[in-house]
Design a protein around this motif. Sequence first.
Motif, short mmCIF file in Angstrom:
data_model
loop_
_atom_site.label_atom_id
_atom_site.label_comp_id
_atom_site.label_asym_id
_atom_site.label_seq_id
_atom_site.Cartn_x
_atom_site.Cartn_y
_atom_site.Cartn_z
N SER A 5 5.95 -64.12 -23.93
CA SER A 5 6.61 -62.83 -24.02
C SER A 5 7.41 -62.65 -22.74
O SER A 5 7.28 -63.45 -21.80
N CYS A 7 8.42 -59.73 -19.89
CA CYS A 7 7.90 -58.44 -19.43
C CYS A 7 8.44 -58.06 -18.07
O CYS A 7 9.00 -58.87 -17.35
N THR A 37 6.55 -54.55 -22.01
CA THR A 37 7.03 -55.68 -22.81
C THR A 37 8.49 -55.46 -23.18
O THR A 37 8.85 -54.41 -23.71
N LEU A 38 9.31 -56.45 -22.89
CA LEU A 38 10.72 -56.42 -23.27
C LEU A 38 10.97 -57.24 -24.52
O LEU A 38 11.78 -56.89 -25.37
N VAL A 39 10.28 -58.38 -24.62
CA VAL A 39 10.33 -59.25 -25.80
C VAL A 39 8.90 -59.46 -26.25
O VAL A 39 8.06 -59.95 -25.49
N ILE A 91 15.59 -50.02 -19.83
CA ILE A 91 14.60 -50.88 -20.51
C ILE A 91 15.10 -51.24 -21.91
O ILE A 91 15.02 -52.40 -22.34
N VAL A 92 15.62 -50.26 -22.63
CA VAL A 92 16.16 -50.53 -23.98
C VAL A 92 17.32 -51.52 -23.89
O VAL A 92 17.43 -52.44 -24.69
N HIS A 95 15.92 -54.99 -23.34
CA HIS A 95 15.35 -55.44 -24.62
C HIS A 95 16.46 -55.95 -25.54
O HIS A 95 16.36 -57.06 -26.09
N ASN A 96 17.52 -55.17 -25.69
CA ASN A 96 18.61 -55.54 -26.60
C ASN A 96 19.34 -56.79 -26.12
O ASN A 96 19.71 -57.65 -26.93
N TYR A 99 17.21 -60.03 -26.79
CA TYR A 99 17.11 -60.46 -28.18
C TYR A 99 18.47 -60.91 -28.73
O TYR A 99 18.86 -60.54 -29.83
N PHE A 113 10.99 -50.41 -31.09
CA PHE A 113 10.85 -50.60 -29.65
C PHE A 113 10.82 -49.25 -28.95
O PHE A 113 11.78 -48.48 -29.04
N PRO A 115 9.85 -48.11 -25.08
CA PRO A 115 9.36 -48.52 -23.75
C PRO A 115 8.12 -47.74 -23.34
O PRO A 115 8.06 -46.52 -23.46
#
Length: 168
Positions: A5, A7, A37-39, A91-92, A95-96, A99, A113, A115
């Motif tokens: 993962s 993070c 967790t980001l992924v 954070i978003v 995450h984006n 991915y 998702f 955060p």
Amino acid sequence: MIKRSICIFPFFENIDKLELWREKYDPLYGKIAPHVTLVFPFESELSSKMIGSHVSNALKEIKPFELEFSGFSVENDSFLFIDVERGYDTIVQLHNRLYTGILKQFLRKDLPFKPHLTIGRFVSDHACEEAFQVVSEENLTFQTAVTEVVVEVIEEDESSTVECRIRL
């Protein structure tokens, strides 16, 4: 196949209180440090070099930022979270960005998702609600500066091993 993962492992000056809650409520306490967790966990045969390069490229325009947690929430009657107050949008964005490319195939569309930092995991909604009442009595804020993102390997016993750190 390697389970990983991605993070953020924040450090807080007042981390002791957070760790007391995690020790009491989170079965992963002692196996993984407090994290965002980001992924989500994924299994792949991607090399460490490929993952590190992807993360580095995806985050190359992101600068260190402030992160603040306060307030609590319950998800799915079984997870107790402390919520992100400041740094949510960043954070978003992380995450984006992560991915994309080689990690796009691992995007979990079944998990929205949000955060957060997990404080507890419960088998009953009653136990989760009781823990929520306990932690909600505290009026604590947790702050940190985020300067790196970590790729972790999740071992068979669910413990975490840092595979690489990518500085922002």
